[in-house]
Design a protein around this motif. Structure first.
Motif, mmCIF file in Angstrom:
data_model
loop_
_atom_site.group_PDB
_atom_site.id
_atom_site.type_symbol
_atom_site.label_atom_id
_atom_site.label_comp_id
_atom_site.label_asym_id
_atom_site.label_seq_id
_atom_site.Cartn_x
_atom_site.Cartn_y
_atom_site.Cartn_z
ATOM 1 N N HIS A 87 8.044 5.494 9.883
ATOM 2 C CA HIS A 87 7.983 5.204 8.399
ATOM 3 C C HIS A 87 6.638 5.381 8.148
ATOM 4 N N LEU A 88 6.240 6.010 7.019
ATOM 5 C CA LEU A 88 4.832 5.661 6.549
ATOM 6 C C LEU A 88 4.804 5.080 5.332
ATOM 7 N N SER A 89 3.777 4.184 5.144
ATOM 8 C CA SER A 89 3.581 3.357 4.076
ATOM 9 C C SER A 89 2.174 3.262 3.539
ATOM 10 N N ALA A 90 1.900 3.384 2.271
ATOM 11 C CA ALA A 90 0.878 3.190 1.635
ATOM 12 C C ALA A 90 0.158 2.028 1.799
ATOM 13 N N ASN A 91 -1.360 1.789 2.002
ATOM 14 C CA ASN A 91 -1.932 0.508 2.073
ATOM 15 C C ASN A 91 -2.527 0.335 0.731
ATOM 16 N N HIS A 92 -2.762 -0.843 0.473
ATOM 17 C CA HIS A 92 -3.835 -1.369 -0.707
ATOM 18 C C HIS A 92 -3.922 -0.267 -1.613
ATOM 19 N N PRO A 93 -2.683 0.247 -2.521
ATOM 20 C CA PRO A 93 -2.842 1.405 -3.123
ATOM 21 C C PRO A 93 -3.676 1.637 -4.412
ATOM 22 N N SER A 94 -4.461 0.530 -4.564
ATOM 23 C CA SER A 94 -5.513 0.549 -5.591
ATOM 24 C C SER A 94 -6.804 0.087 -4.905
ATOM 25 N N GLY A 95 -7.988 0.641 -5.600
ATOM 26 C CA GLY A 95 -9.229 -0.030 -5.180
ATOM 27 C C GLY A 95 -9.830 0.782 -3.940
ATOM 28 N N LYS A 96 -10.828 0.186 -3.197
ATOM 29 C CA LYS A 96 -11.294 0.777 -1.911
ATOM 30 C C LYS A 96 -10.354 1.458 -0.896
ATOM 31 N N ASP A 97 -10.480 2.563 -0.534
ATOM 32 C CA ASP A 97 -9.629 2.899 0.688
ATOM 33 C C ASP A 97 -7.978 3.137 0.314
ATOM 34 N N HIS A 98 -8.095 3.342 -1.083
ATOM 35 C CA HIS A 98 -6.609 3.530 -1.683
ATOM 36 C C HIS A 98 -5.896 4.619 -1.041
ATOM 37 N N PHE A 99 -4.565 4.557 -0.874
ATOM 38 C CA PHE A 99 -3.959 5.714 -0.480
ATOM 39 C C PHE A 99 -3.964 7.017 -1.260
ATOM 40 N N LEU A 130 5.384 0.890 -0.072
ATOM 41 C CA LEU A 130 3.872 0.811 -0.297
ATOM 42 C C LEU A 130 3.678 -0.660 -0.234
ATOM 43 N N GLU A 131 2.360 -0.951 -0.062
ATOM 44 C CA GLU A 131 2.096 -2.496 0.081
ATOM 45 C C GLU A 131 1.606 -3.017 -1.352
ATOM 46 N N VAL A 132 2.545 -3.582 -1.807
ATOM 47 C CA VAL A 132 2.446 -4.192 -3.310
ATOM 48 C C VAL A 132 1.630 -5.470 -3.250
ATOM 49 N N TRP A 133 1.657 -6.179 -2.116
ATOM 50 C CA TRP A 133 1.089 -7.493 -1.962
ATOM 51 C C TRP A 133 0.134 -7.391 -0.637
ATOM 52 N N ASN A 134 -1.000 -7.181 -0.806
ATOM 53 C CA ASN A 134 -1.907 -7.122 0.407
ATOM 54 C C ASN A 134 -2.899 -8.434 0.089
ATOM 55 N N SER A 135 -2.784 -9.204 1.483
ATOM 56 C CA SER A 135 -3.454 -10.391 1.664
ATOM 57 C C SER A 135 -3.130 -11.454 0.795
ATOM 58 N N VAL A 136 -3.800 -12.646 0.811
ATOM 59 C CA VAL A 136 -3.383 -14.063 0.394
ATOM 60 C C VAL A 136 -3.942 -13.997 -1.095
ATOM 61 N N LEU A 137 -4.874 -12.899 -1.518
ATOM 62 C CA LEU A 137 -5.226 -12.853 -2.842
ATOM 63 C C LEU A 137 -4.442 -12.187 -3.778
ATOM 64 N N TRP A 138 -3.359 -12.950 -4.164
ATOM 65 C CA TRP A 138 -2.250 -12.199 -4.848
ATOM 66 C C TRP A 138 -2.940 -11.662 -6.059
ATOM 67 N N ALA A 198 -2.429 -6.717 -8.791
ATOM 68 C CA ALA A 198 -2.055 -6.206 -10.200
ATOM 69 C C ALA A 198 -1.901 -4.679 -10.314
ATOM 70 N N GLU A 199 -3.018 -4.133 -10.020
ATOM 71 C CA GLU A 199 -2.777 -2.561 -9.786
ATOM 72 C C GLU A 199 -1.863 -1.863 -8.987
ATOM 73 N N ALA A 200 -1.632 -2.302 -7.877
ATOM 74 C CA ALA A 200 -0.926 -1.963 -6.811
ATOM 75 C C ALA A 200 0.675 -2.201 -7.279
ATOM 76 N N ILE A 201 0.922 -3.197 -8.248
ATOM 77 C CA ILE A 201 2.089 -3.423 -8.710
ATOM 78 C C ILE A 201 2.259 -2.251 -10.065
ATOM 79 N N MET A 202 1.432 -2.073 -10.730
ATOM 80 C CA MET A 202 1.495 -1.169 -11.736
ATOM 81 C C MET A 202 1.619 0.230 -11.203
#
Ligand SMILES: [Zn+2]
Ligand SMILES: [Zn+2]
Length: 425
Positions: free
Chosen positions: A187-199, A209-217, A221-225
């Motif tokens: 199973h392959l999953s995209a990590n933190h899809p927006s910003g630095k080191d995005h998939f 895909l990782e739509v919620w990365n870390s405690v900083l919800w 927002a861009e991952a959700i988009m």
């Protein structure tokens, strides 16, 4: 628009006549037929006589789609993105510490995902070969963070696989990478899809895909988009969480690093990913993840969001998040339910997203098991999806004391319920 289209055939006809004199007879006849055909097409379109059909347009799926049982299964919680000492930038975070902590906060499964580039792809002789990589109560998935020039992705597997093969093809074309991934059965999953080191790979080679990365919800927002864009294009991709925790709490002051304070705010379980698995096994966790029977909560003690649909209005729920059925054109009753630690006085807000837009924002009922029900009729043609976002009072996470403050009012996120998605896509 009609007027513009209507004038075009006439001007084409005139051009045809002007050029006719300078063109040889057979060529002229051929050109004449061609232009006449063009003129018919254009005038036809103007009066709606020729309907263009996109052969790839979403159709009313012919295959009957049925949902799996929503009763025979077990809810399991875990974290799908944690770094141990086998990642070079990690501190105070040996495997034994992570496993013991996970057990202490009631985690059912865990995937330690160390950076594969730190060990040149040889995860099998590092993270997985660590003598502490074992647990009698927590299901340990096999995985790693695929760490490449084009961004990061997580691998999840119920059993050891040849990670070296995936590491070796990281700079190859996505079509080749997709074939290697399929051969490995992972199973392959995209990590933190927006910003630095995005998939930076095709989303056609991933299952989630990782739509919620870390405690900083708020940073998601861009991952959700991106998730909504992928869903709207017909890709049935699971949204999942991952703390991406790198640092543990030091045993003694001498072991502290400048990053040690992170463990007080972001650690295993911030956020927590729940799966509705058919059994308490690693393979069942991954199957549930692939099938989207998944919701995400801000921490292991926060309420779990469940999202169901009753297709025939008999007040018996027939499907849950991740499930995909063919719309009958009849109204469907949806139910959002919160389970777990609920304060009697807590007020929860439920935002329903339909096809990427806001369907409505509602208040859940008060009490120990807050819920909200709504009815809508998914279109019989074309795709429709619904997902929910729940906000409310933060739940304390004493082992990670600053988590609740940083997380704010975000409580949980469901995966979508799907209608008319192509199961063979
Ligand atoms: Zn990463
Ligand atoms: Zn990471």
């Amino acid at each position: 628009m009609k007027q513009q289209h209507g004038s075009k055939p006439q001007s084409i006809h005139i051009i045809h006549q002007d050029h006719a004199a300078t063109i040889s007879t057979p060529k002229r006849q051929h050109l004449g037929k061609l232009l006449a055909a063009v003129a018919i097409c254009i005038s036809g379109a103007a009066f709606g006589q020729v309907a263009r059909v996109n052969p790839w347009a979403p159709s009313n799926a012919n295959t009957p789609i049925t949902a799996a049982s929503i009763i025979n299964g077990v809810w399991l919680k875990g974290d799908l993105h944690v770094h141990s000492r086998h990642s070079k930038e990690s501190s105070n975070n040996p495997v034994a510490k992570i496993v013991a902590f996970s057990k202490s906060v009631g985690m059912d499964y865990l995937c330690i995902t160390d950076h594969d580039n730190h060990v040149d792809g040889d995860v099998a002789h590092n993270t997985w070969a660590d003598p502490d990589f074992k647990s009698e109560s927590v299901l340990l998935l096999y995985g790693a963070e695929w760490t490449t020039t084009r961004g990061h992705g997580n691998v999840f597997s119920a059993k050891p696989y040849d990670h070296q093969q995936l590491y070796d093809v990281r700079d190859q074309r996505d079509t080749l990478i997709g074939r290697v991934k399929n051969k490995l059965g992972i199973h392959l999953s995209a990590n933190h899809p927006s910003g630095k080191d995005h998939f930076g790979y095709s989303y056609d080679i991933i299952q989630s895909l990782e739509v919620w990365n870390s405690v900083l919800w708020s940073k998601n927002a861009e991952a959700i988009m991106i998730w909504d864009d992928m869903l709207s294009s017909g890709r049935k991709l699971t949204g999942r969480g991952g703390s991406d925790a790198h640092h543990g709490v030091p045993e003694t002051p001498e072991q502290a690093t400048p990053n040690s304070k992170q463990a007080q705010a972001n650690y295993v379980g911030t956020p927590t990913t729940w799966v509705f698995a058919s059994a308490r096994t690693s393979q069942a966790v991954i199957n549930a993840l692939t099938n989207g029977r998944v919701s995400i909560s801000s921490n292991p003690y926060a309420p779990r969001v469940e999202f169901y649909a009753d297709l025939n209005q008999d007040n018996k729920m027939d499907m849950m998040m991740g499930d995909n059925v063919k719309s009958t054109g009849k109204p469907v009753k949806f139910r959002v339910q919160l389970t777990g630690n609920i304060a009697d006085t807590a007020a929860y807000t439920i935002k329903v997203i339909k096809n990427g837009g806001t369907f409505g924002t509602f208040q859940a009922t008060a009490g120990k098991t807050p819920y909200y029900e709504f009815t809508d009729t998914p279109a019989t043609t074309g795709r429709t999806y619904y997902r929910v976002v729940v906000e409310g009072p933060p739940t304390a996470y004493p082992q990670v004391p600053q988590a609740a403050t940083l997380n704010g009012n975000m409580v949980g996120l469901s995966n979508p319920i799907y209608f008319n998605f192509d199961p063979k896509f």
